[in-house]
Enzyme design. Structure first.
Site, PDB file in Angstrom:
ATOM      1  N   ASP A 195      -5.312   3.399  13.866  1.00  0.00           N
ATOM      2  CA  ASP A 195      -6.034   2.500  13.136  1.00  0.00           C
ATOM      3  C   ASP A 195      -7.137   2.135  14.155  1.00  0.00           C
ATOM      4  OD1 ASP A 195      -5.750   0.386  10.843  1.00  0.00           O
ATOM      5  OD2 ASP A 195      -6.274  -1.180  12.632  1.00  0.00           O
ATOM      6  N   SER A 237      -0.625  10.898   5.977  1.00  0.00           N
ATOM      7  CA  SER A 237       0.377  10.651   6.939  1.00  0.00           C
ATOM      8  C   SER A 237       1.665  10.873   6.413  1.00  0.00           C
ATOM      9  CB  SER A 237       0.264   9.173   7.446  1.00  0.00           C
ATOM     10  OG  SER A 237      -0.821   9.103   8.558  1.00  0.00           O
ATOM     11  N   ASN A 247     -13.762   6.034  11.889  1.00  0.00           N
ATOM     12  CA  ASN A 247     -12.830   7.262  11.212  1.00  0.00           C
ATOM     13  C   ASN A 247     -13.497   6.993   9.732  1.00  0.00           C
ATOM     14  OD1 ASN A 247     -10.328   7.603   9.628  1.00  0.00           O
ATOM     15  ND2 ASN A 247     -10.952   9.324  11.206  1.00  0.00           N
ATOM     16  N   LYS A 249       0.965  -1.219  -0.069  1.00  0.00           N
ATOM     17  CA  LYS A 249      -0.070  -0.034   0.184  1.00  0.00           C
ATOM     18  C   LYS A 249       0.791   1.227  -0.063  1.00  0.00           C
ATOM     19  CE  LYS A 249      -3.163  -0.123   3.285  1.00  0.00           C
ATOM     20  NZ  LYS A 249      -3.975   0.096   4.230  1.00  0.00           N
ATOM     21  N   THR A 271      -8.752   8.665   4.729  1.00  0.00           N
ATOM     22  CA  THR A 271      -8.877   7.554   4.503  1.00  0.00           C
ATOM     23  C   THR A 271     -10.073   7.341   3.538  1.00  0.00           C
ATOM     24  OG1 THR A 271      -7.372   6.738   6.132  1.00  0.00           O
ATOM     25  CG2 THR A 271      -8.707   4.964   4.931  1.00  0.00           C
ATOM     26  N   LYS A 324       3.243  -2.436  11.218  1.00  0.00           N
ATOM     27  CA  LYS A 324       1.900  -2.171  11.948  1.00  0.00           C
ATOM     28  C   LYS A 324       2.168  -2.745  13.402  1.00  0.00           C
ATOM     29  CE  LYS A 324      -2.371  -1.622  11.002  1.00  0.00           C
ATOM     30  NZ  LYS A 324      -3.097  -0.776  10.223  1.00  0.00           N
TER      31      LYS A 324
HETATM   32  P1  NDP Z   1     -12.393   2.721  14.057  1.00  0.00           P
HETATM   33  O1  NDP Z   1     -11.800   2.147  15.401  1.00  0.00           O
HETATM   34  O2  NDP Z   1     -12.397   4.039  14.121  1.00  0.00           O
HETATM   35  O3  NDP Z   1     -13.710   2.227  13.663  1.00  0.00           O
HETATM   36  C1  NDP Z   1     -13.906   0.852  13.548  1.00  0.00           C
HETATM   37  C2  NDP Z   1     -15.168   0.556  13.068  1.00  0.00           C
HETATM   38  O4  NDP Z   1     -15.269  -1.058  12.602  1.00  0.00           O
HETATM   39  C3  NDP Z   1     -16.081   0.756  14.272  1.00  0.00           C
HETATM   40  O5  NDP Z   1     -17.634   0.998  13.685  1.00  0.00           O
HETATM   41  C4  NDP Z   1     -16.277  -0.701  14.855  1.00  0.00           C
HETATM   42  O6  NDP Z   1     -17.581  -1.019  15.505  1.00  0.00           O
HETATM   43  C5  NDP Z   1     -16.085  -1.561  13.583  1.00  0.00           C
HETATM   44  N1  NDP Z   1     -15.421  -3.142  13.908  1.00  0.00           N
HETATM   45  C6  NDP Z   1     -14.293  -3.107  14.352  1.00  0.00           C
HETATM   46  N2  NDP Z   1     -14.143  -4.287  14.613  1.00  0.00           N
HETATM   47  C7  NDP Z   1     -15.253  -5.082  14.327  1.00  0.00           C
HETATM   48  C8  NDP Z   1     -15.501  -6.346  14.379  1.00  0.00           C
HETATM   49  N3  NDP Z   1     -14.653  -7.503  14.727  1.00  0.00           N
HETATM   50  N4  NDP Z   1     -16.822  -6.924  13.698  1.00  0.00           N
HETATM   51  C9  NDP Z   1     -17.668  -5.679  13.166  1.00  0.00           C
HETATM   52  N5  NDP Z   1     -17.240  -4.474  13.166  1.00  0.00           N
HETATM   53  C10 NDP Z   1     -15.951  -3.919  13.766  1.00  0.00           C
HETATM   54  O7  NDP Z   1     -11.211   2.156  13.081  1.00  0.00           O
HETATM   55  P2  NDP Z   1     -10.828   2.863  11.383  1.00  0.00           P
HETATM   56  O8  NDP Z   1     -12.009   3.493  10.967  1.00  0.00           O
HETATM   57  O9  NDP Z   1     -10.046   3.654  11.696  1.00  0.00           O
HETATM   58  O10 NDP Z   1     -10.431   1.489  10.829  1.00  0.00           O
HETATM   59  C11 NDP Z   1     -11.522   0.575  10.153  1.00  0.00           C
HETATM   60  C12 NDP Z   1     -10.831   0.037   9.123  1.00  0.00           C
HETATM   61  O11 NDP Z   1     -10.200   0.633   8.203  1.00  0.00           O
HETATM   62  C13 NDP Z   1      -9.849  -1.076   9.676  1.00  0.00           C
HETATM   63  O12 NDP Z   1      -9.757  -2.271   8.768  1.00  0.00           O
HETATM   64  C14 NDP Z   1      -8.502  -0.380   9.400  1.00  0.00           C
HETATM   65  O13 NDP Z   1      -7.292  -1.167   9.501  1.00  0.00           O
HETATM   66  C15 NDP Z   1      -8.877   0.322   8.040  1.00  0.00           C
HETATM   67  N6  NDP Z   1      -7.790   1.464   7.787  1.00  0.00           N
HETATM   68  C16 NDP Z   1      -8.009   2.635   8.767  1.00  0.00           C
HETATM   69  C17 NDP Z   1      -7.143   3.673   8.262  1.00  0.00           C
HETATM   70  C18 NDP Z   1      -7.275   4.796   9.129  1.00  0.00           C
HETATM   71  O14 NDP Z   1      -6.657   5.852   8.491  1.00  0.00           O
HETATM   72  N7  NDP Z   1      -7.790   4.885  10.206  1.00  0.00           N
HETATM   73  C19 NDP Z   1      -6.176   3.549   7.131  1.00  0.00           C
HETATM   74  C20 NDP Z   1      -6.435   2.522   6.117  1.00  0.00           C
HETATM   75  C21 NDP Z   1      -7.332   1.466   6.608  1.00  0.00           C
HETATM   76  P3  NDP Z   1     -17.244  -1.204  17.305  1.00  0.00           P
HETATM   77  O15 NDP Z   1     -17.240  -0.024  17.839  1.00  0.00           O
HETATM   78  O16 NDP Z   1     -18.648  -2.003  17.640  1.00  0.00           O
HETATM   79  O17 NDP Z   1     -15.994  -2.299  17.388  1.00  0.00           O
END
Ligand code: NDP
Length: 444
Positions: free
Chosen positions: A166, A376, A240, A114, A209, A126
């Protein structure tokens, strides 16, 4: 057996009990065949694939902290420094009870390709911990972050390894970690990204993102002679990535009908109100079901994911393997035209195949969600030159980077005889630069 298959078998044998890591390696190696076959002797002599699948270093450590009742808690912390061929290690820190070494290896491996796709000089890494910030007080989160950084600080630095957010690591956690790093080292440097705007953060990083997912979806639609405007979009997650993905799709003229969390999903046929989601998740740190209490006409579906709803575009933005084969088939039956991965590896290998076999435009996470790490990288640049760019400046650069990723992915797919196969395009394009750098740097 092909060289890629040999290396994959070795990965499975040498890394037992790490299914997510196997899945990520399989996805990449199986699509590298065309370039590996072309350069087989060179790569074999240098054991290039054996080296690229092996992290340069994994640090694993104890994270003890004291909760509000005075009880000592202990968590397991990690940093996987995967590959530094094209720059300092770069990648987020995940705080979630499911975190283990295998999950962080899958995420670190993805991150290598990536980061290469962004065109910026960043290696892949990571980190994370099996700590659950949910339900913890601010003071507990602070004490945890300080303890986590009390070990991590000696392994990171602005020119060696630059972590970011993350799952579970947002602005609050990054702030506490940065504070502890500064206290321990006495250095005020760009060692973490996703920092607050008052202390070296970049405008647009929070949005990057999700916005990037919107920008690349628009490129994909345009490439197919279609448009995002007027389309119905289903999003999973409400963190996020999901929030800013929803905001961008709305700005692009689409209607977002779902968001979710790990308990269930919201369906709002009038279009999700992003401000309400932000208030619930970012301010109240509540659960997504509260949306249905606030917004008239919205329904909450408990215990399910949103993929049974009818949508033109699906943007999974929650977590790995959140869409399986059956759900992918259901989406196809309902006429989905485009899938862009906001999360890392949200589709199982079988679900990806369903999308590709049915002509759905499918962009893997390492390309679709690269906007976050790209900004970033821009935060690191701003920290180095001690300047801050405006929101518009960073957003323009982000747009340019996403356009360029789309171009690289489509052109590489075509070059290797796989037109429209964005998985092959992304993997080969990301791999090429890292491979060239590794070969030039010798056996290290
Ligand atoms: P956040 O912690 O802000 O949000 C995560 C969201 O996903 C929440 O709504 C959470 O719900 C849900 N979630 C987490 N785990 C599970 C699960 N096991 N089953 C169902 N829902 C789940 O994280 P981000 O938005 O930052 O990250 C989301 C995804 O994006 C991840 O895969 C991350 O690796 C990827 N990502 C993030 C980046 C970033 O800049 N933040 C960059 C690139 C990729 P709940 O509150 O119930 O846990």
């Amino acid at each position: 057996m092909s060289y890629s298959s040999e290396v994959f078998e070795r990965v499975v044998k040498e890394n037992p009990n790490e299914p997510e890591f196997h899945q990520a390696v399989k996805e990449v190696l199986s699509t590298l065949e065309p370039i590996v076959t072309k350069n087989e002797k060179l790569y074999r002599d240098a054991a290039l694939l054996e080296r690229i699948v092996e992290p340069e270093r994994i640090i694993s450590f104890r994270v003890p902290w004291v909760d509000d009742k005075g009880q000592v808690q202990v968590n397991k912390g990690y940093r996987v420094q995967y590959n530094s061929a094209i720059g300092p290690y770069k990648g987020g820190i995940r705080l979630h009870p499911s975190v283990n070494q295998g999950i962080l290896k899958f995420l670190g491996f993805e991150q290598v390709f990536k980061n290469s796709l962004t065109g910026l000089p960043m290696g892949g890494g990571k980190g994370g911990c099996n700590f659950d910030p949910k339900g913890k007080t601010d003071n507990e989160v602070m004490r945890f972050c300080q303890s986590f950084m009390s070990e991590l600080y000696r392994h990171i630095g602005a020119d060696t390894d630059v972590p970011a957010g993350d799952i579970g690591t947002g602005a609050r956690e990054v702030g506490y970690m940065f504070g502890q790093y500064k206290k321990l080292t006495g250095l005020y440097e760009g060692v973490l990204t996703g920092k607050g705007l008052a202390f070296g953060g970049s405008l647009t990083r929070t949005e990057a993102t999700g916005y990037g997912v919107g920008y690349i979806s628009a490129e994909m639609m345009n490439g197919a002679g279609n448009d995002v405007s007027g389309k119905v979009v289903g999003i999973s997650g409400s963190g996020n990535v999901a929030i800013y993905c929803a905001k961008k799709f709305k700005e692009l003229g689409a209607k977002v009908i779902t968001v979710s969390d790990s308990n269930g999903y919201i369906y709002d046929e009038n279009g999700i109100n992003v401000d309400v989601v932000k208030e619930i998740k970012e301010v109240k740190r509540g659960r997504i079901k509260e949306y249905a209490d606030i917004v008239k006409g919205a329904k909450y579906v408990d215990g399910k994911r949103p993929w049974g709803e009818k949508m033109d575009i699906a943007a999974p933005c929650a977590t790995q393997n959140e869409m399986n084969e059956a759900e992918a088939k259901e989406l196809v039956k309902n006429g989905v035209k485009l899938v862009a991965e906001g999360a890392n590896m949200p589709l199982t290998l079988e679900a990806i195949k369903v999308m590709q076999d049915n002509g759905v435009l499918y962009m893997p996470g390492k390309a679709a969600n690269a906007g976050g790490v790209a900004v970033s990288g821009l935060e690191m640049s701003q920290n180095s030159i001690r300047l801050s760019w405006t929101f518009e400046e960073v957003d323009e650069r982000l747009k340019g980077i996403m356009k360029n990723i789309y171009k690289q992915v489509t052109e590489t797919a075509e070059e290797f005889g796989k037109k429209g196969d964005f998985v092959t395009g992304a993997n080969i394009a990301g791999f090429k630069k890292v491979a060239t750098a590794m070969l030039a740097q010798g056996v290290v």
